[in-house]
Scaffold this motif. Structure first.
Motif, PDB file in Angstrom:
ATOM      1  N   GLY A   9      39.024  35.115  54.471  1.00 19.29           N
ATOM      2  CA  GLY A   9      37.798  35.012  54.972  1.00 19.29           C
ATOM      3  C   GLY A   9      36.839  36.327  55.098  1.00 19.29           C
ATOM      4  N   SER A  10      37.775  37.342  54.979  1.00 15.28           N
ATOM      5  CA  SER A  10      36.904  38.574  55.456  1.00 15.28           C
ATOM      6  C   SER A  10      36.065  39.084  54.023  1.00 15.28           C
ATOM      7  CB  SER A  10      37.871  39.923  55.366  1.00 15.28           C
ATOM      8  OG  SER A  10      37.304  41.083  55.807  1.00 15.28           O
ATOM      9  N   THR A  11      34.789  39.486  54.372  1.00 18.53           N
ATOM     10  CA  THR A  11      33.862  39.925  53.310  1.00 18.53           C
ATOM     11  C   THR A  11      33.666  41.598  53.587  1.00 18.53           C
ATOM     12  OG1 THR A  11      32.114  39.019  54.745  1.00 18.53           O
ATOM     13  CG2 THR A  11      32.973  37.881  52.857  1.00 18.53           C
ATOM     14  N   SER A  12      34.459  41.946  54.166  1.00 13.12           N
ATOM     15  CA  SER A  12      34.314  43.471  54.558  1.00 13.12           C
ATOM     16  C   SER A  12      34.644  44.513  53.451  1.00 13.12           C
ATOM     17  CB  SER A  12      35.315  43.925  55.955  1.00 13.12           C
ATOM     18  OG  SER A  12      35.248  45.259  56.321  1.00 13.12           O
ATOM     19  N   ARG A  13      33.891  45.165  52.766  1.00  7.88           N
ATOM     20  CA  ARG A  13      34.090  45.760  51.564  1.00  7.88           C
ATOM     21  C   ARG A  13      34.617  47.332  52.014  1.00  7.88           C
ATOM     22  NH1 ARG A  13      31.762  49.029  47.981  1.00  7.88           N
ATOM     23  NH2 ARG A  13      32.338  48.700  45.618  1.00  7.88           N
ATOM     24  N   GLU A  14      35.459  47.885  51.545  1.00  8.37           N
ATOM     25  CA  GLU A  14      35.945  49.134  51.608  1.00  8.37           C
ATOM     26  C   GLU A  14      36.237  49.948  50.523  1.00  8.37           C
ATOM     27  OE1 GLU A  14      39.509  48.454  54.992  1.00  8.37           O
ATOM     28  OE2 GLU A  14      39.394  47.005  53.328  1.00  8.37           O
ATOM     29  N   THR A  15      35.965  51.166  50.507  1.00 13.49           N
ATOM     30  CA  THR A  15      36.100  52.062  49.653  1.00 13.49           C
ATOM     31  C   THR A  15      37.085  52.942  49.540  1.00 13.49           C
ATOM     32  OG1 THR A  15      34.341  53.590  50.106  1.00 13.49           O
ATOM     33  CG2 THR A  15      33.633  51.745  48.762  1.00 13.49           C
ATOM     34  N   SER A  16      37.870  53.680  48.443  1.00 14.90           N
ATOM     35  CA  SER A  16      38.833  54.796  48.487  1.00 14.90           C
ATOM     36  C   SER A  16      38.132  55.986  48.648  1.00 14.90           C
ATOM     37  CB  SER A  16      39.497  54.572  46.972  1.00 14.90           C
ATOM     38  OG  SER A  16      38.625  55.118  46.009  1.00 14.90           O
ATOM     39  N   ALA A  17      38.905  57.046  48.796  1.00 13.06           N
ATOM     40  CA  ALA A  17      38.502  58.417  48.710  1.00 13.06           C
ATOM     41  C   ALA A  17      37.780  58.810  47.605  1.00 13.06           C
ATOM     42  CB  ALA A  17      39.618  59.363  48.835  1.00 13.06           C
ATOM     43  N   ASP A  18      38.001  58.112  46.514  1.00 18.02           N
ATOM     44  CA  ASP A  18      37.178  58.363  45.244  1.00 18.02           C
ATOM     45  C   ASP A  18      35.879  57.578  45.108  1.00 18.02           C
ATOM     46  OD1 ASP A  18      39.196  60.184  44.132  1.00 18.02           O
ATOM     47  OD2 ASP A  18      40.504  58.593  44.175  1.00 18.02           O
ATOM     48  N   GLY A  19      35.636  56.627  46.182  1.00 14.38           N
ATOM     49  CA  GLY A  19      34.365  55.780  46.036  1.00 14.38           C
ATOM     50  C   GLY A  19      34.600  54.499  45.186  1.00 14.38           C
ATOM     51  N   HIS A  20      35.841  54.299  44.914  1.00 10.99           N
ATOM     52  CA  HIS A  20      36.229  53.003  44.228  1.00 10.99           C
ATOM     53  C   HIS A  20      36.402  51.847  45.315  1.00 10.99           C
ATOM     54  CE1 HIS A  20      36.544  55.134  40.373  1.00 10.99           C
ATOM     55  NE2 HIS A  20      37.543  55.521  40.977  1.00 10.99           N
ATOM     56  N   GLU A  21      36.211  50.721  45.025  1.00 10.79           N
ATOM     57  CA  GLU A  21      36.531  49.562  46.020  1.00 10.79           C
ATOM     58  C   GLU A  21      38.162  49.558  46.154  1.00 10.79           C
ATOM     59  OE1 GLU A  21      38.162  46.242  47.240  1.00 10.79           O
ATOM     60  OE2 GLU A  21      38.307  46.329  45.218  1.00 10.79           O
ATOM     61  N   LEU A  22      38.486  49.451  47.486  1.00 12.44           N
ATOM     62  CA  LEU A  22      39.763  49.820  47.736  1.00 12.44           C
ATOM     63  C   LEU A  22      40.870  49.049  47.053  1.00 12.44           C
ATOM     64  CD1 LEU A  22      41.462  51.707  49.715  1.00 12.44           C
ATOM     65  CD2 LEU A  22      41.190  49.698  51.516  1.00 12.44           C
ATOM     66  N   ARG A  23      40.926  47.801  46.817  1.00 12.81           N
ATOM     67  CA  ARG A  23      41.839  46.843  46.262  1.00 12.81           C
ATOM     68  C   ARG A  23      42.032  47.535  44.878  1.00 12.81           C
ATOM     69  NH1 ARG A  23      40.023  45.446  50.543  1.00 12.81           N
ATOM     70  NH2 ARG A  23      41.620  44.741  52.059  1.00 12.81           N
ATOM     71  N   LEU A  24      41.037  47.638  44.037  1.00 11.87           N
ATOM     72  CA  LEU A  24      40.901  47.943  42.734  1.00 11.87           C
ATOM     73  C   LEU A  24      41.483  49.367  42.716  1.00 11.87           C
ATOM     74  CD1 LEU A  24      39.819  48.282  39.663  1.00 11.87           C
ATOM     75  CD2 LEU A  24      37.691  49.153  40.641  1.00 11.87           C
ATOM     76  N   ALA A  25      41.201  50.393  43.584  1.00 11.88           N
ATOM     77  CA  ALA A  25      41.927  51.725  43.683  1.00 11.88           C
ATOM     78  C   ALA A  25      43.397  51.643  43.946  1.00 11.88           C
ATOM     79  CB  ALA A  25      41.154  52.640  44.678  1.00 11.88           C
ATOM     80  N   VAL A  26      43.838  50.876  44.932  1.00 13.11           N
ATOM     81  CA  VAL A  26      45.107  50.823  45.213  1.00 13.11           C
ATOM     82  C   VAL A  26      46.307  50.159  44.660  1.00 13.11           C
ATOM     83  CG1 VAL A  26      46.815  50.925  47.330  1.00 13.11           C
ATOM     84  CG2 VAL A  26      44.594  51.791  47.779  1.00 13.11           C
ATOM     85  N   ASN A  27      45.434  48.911  44.199  1.00 10.07           N
ATOM     86  CA  ASN A  27      46.428  47.931  43.460  1.00 10.07           C
ATOM     87  C   ASN A  27      46.374  48.003  42.050  1.00 10.07           C
ATOM     88  OD1 ASN A  27      46.749  47.037  46.396  1.00 10.07           O
ATOM     89  ND2 ASN A  27      45.652  45.258  45.968  1.00 10.07           N
ATOM     90  N   HIS A  28      45.569  48.627  41.383  1.00 12.60           N
ATOM     91  CA  HIS A  28      45.390  49.080  40.013  1.00 12.60           C
ATOM     92  C   HIS A  28      45.378  50.315  39.536  1.00 12.60           C
ATOM     93  CE1 HIS A  28      44.667  48.024  35.735  1.00 12.60           C
ATOM     94  NE2 HIS A  28      43.491  48.369  35.886  1.00 12.60           N
ATOM     95  N   LEU A  29      44.229  51.092  39.980  1.00 17.62           N
ATOM     96  CA  LEU A  29      44.105  52.269  39.229  1.00 17.62           C
ATOM     97  C   LEU A  29      45.113  53.210  39.672  1.00 17.62           C
ATOM     98  CD1 LEU A  29      39.928  52.784  40.155  1.00 17.62           C
ATOM     99  CD2 LEU A  29      41.209  51.865  37.976  1.00 17.62           C
TER     100      LEU A  29
END
Length: 266
Positions: A88-108
C-alpha cells in the motif's frame, strides 16, 4: 569446493543459503551493507566479508573490483540482495545516483555487478550466475523508466524483478558457449524473513524451501548445462508475461539498463 559470492548475505535467504553452502564445504564470499550482521554470518560460515551499499553503483563497482583483486576464480555468483516493499505504500525513494530505489538495487546493481565480474566468471568456467527474482512481476515501462507516474512500492518491486528475469534471458544468449550459465528463480512465496515482515504480509512458505530451490541452481550437477531458465521454486516456469522474454523486448531493456548504468558513472 566452489567459490560462491552471495549478495545480501547478512539476513534472510542470503544468510540461510550461506549457512547451507558452508556446511557443504563451499568457500563463501559474503556481501552485505551491515558490517555487524555480516560479521556474524562470517563467524558462522567462515566466509569472507565484502561491504557495499547497492543503492550506490560506485560501491557496486568497488565491490566487483575488490572481489577480482582478492580472488583468481569465482565459480558462482548469487545475485540475492534486494529491496522489498510495504503493501500500500506510495512513498517513492531514490538511490545515491538518483534512480528509483528498487530499480537501482534490484536490477541495475546486480546487472552491473554481473557485468563487472564476467571476466572472472569466464576464466573460472564452468561457472554459474543465479538471479533471485520473484513471482511478483510487472513489465517494464519504457516511457516511465524511473516510475515517476502512479508510483507504488509493490509495482516498482514487481517491475524490477521481471526486469531481472528478462536480463537473465538476454545474458544467457550472450554467454552461450562460454561455460557460464545464468538462471533466475522465485525461491518461495513470502518466506519468513525480515523483508516479508517489513512488507506487512504474513509469512506463507518456509525459508528452507527457498534455500533448497536456490541451492539447486548453485551446485546441483543436473543443472550444470541449464541456462536462460526461470524456475518457480524448483519447477521450470515462465514469467507472468511472455513479452518479457521476447528478443526485441530484452534487447531494448538491456540497452536502457546500460544507459542508466553508464549515466551514473559520469
Amino acid at each position: 569446493m566452489a567459490t560462491v559470492l552471495i549478495t545480501g548475505a547478512s539476513d534472510g535467504l542470503g544468510r540461510a543459503l550461506a549457512e547451507d553452502l558452508a556446511a557443504a564445504g563451499h568457500r563463501l564470499l559474503l556481501h552485505g551493507r551491515n558490517p555487524e550482521r555480516l560479521a556474524q554470518v562470517a563467524a558462522a560460515t567462515g566466509g569472507e566479508v565484502f561491504i557495499a551499499d547497492f543503492a550506490s553503483l560506485a560501491e557496486v563497482r568497488r565491490l566487483a573490483a575488490d572481489v577480482a583483486a582478492r580472488h583468481s576464480r569465482l565459480d558462482v555468483l548469487v545475485n540475492n540482495a534486494g529491496v522489498g516493499f510495504e503493501v500500500g505504500s506510495t512513498s517513492r525513494e531514490t538511490s545515491a545516483d538518483g534512480h528509483e530505489l528498487r530499480l537501482a538495487v534490484n536490477h541495475l546493481a546486480p546487472a552491473l555487478l554481473t557485468e563487472e565480474l564476467l571476466p572472472l566468471l569466464r576464466r573460472s568456467a564452468p561457472a554459474r550466475i543465479v538471479n533471485v527474482a520473484s513471482v511478483g512481476q510487472q513489465l517494464f515501462d519504457f516511457d516511465d523508466p524511473q516510475h515517476e507516474r502512479d508510483f507504488s512500492q509493490a509495482d516498482a518491486y514487481c517491475r524490477s524483478k521481471l526486469a531481472m528475469i528478462s536480463h537473465t534471458a538476454h545474458l544467457a544468449a550472450r554467454l552461450a558457449g562460454t561455460g557460464v550459465t545464468v538462471n533466475a528463480l522465485h525461491p518461495a512465496t513470502f518466506m519468513a524473513t525480515t523483508m516479508t515482515k517489513a512488507s506487512g504480509v504474513d509469512a506463507q512458505e518456509p525459508l528452507e524451501k527457498g534455500v533448497a530451490a536456490t541451492r539447486r541452481l548453485v551446485d546441483h550437477p543436473d543443472l550444470a548445462a541449464v541456462t536462460g531458465a526461470y524456475f518457480h521454486s524448483e519447477e521450470p516456469s515462465s514469467p507472468s508475461d511472455p513479452l518479457a522474454l521476447d528478443d526485441a523486448y530484452t534487447d531494448r531493456l538491456a540497452a536502457l539498463t546500460r544507459r542508466l548504468i553508464d549515466a551514473s558513472a559520469v
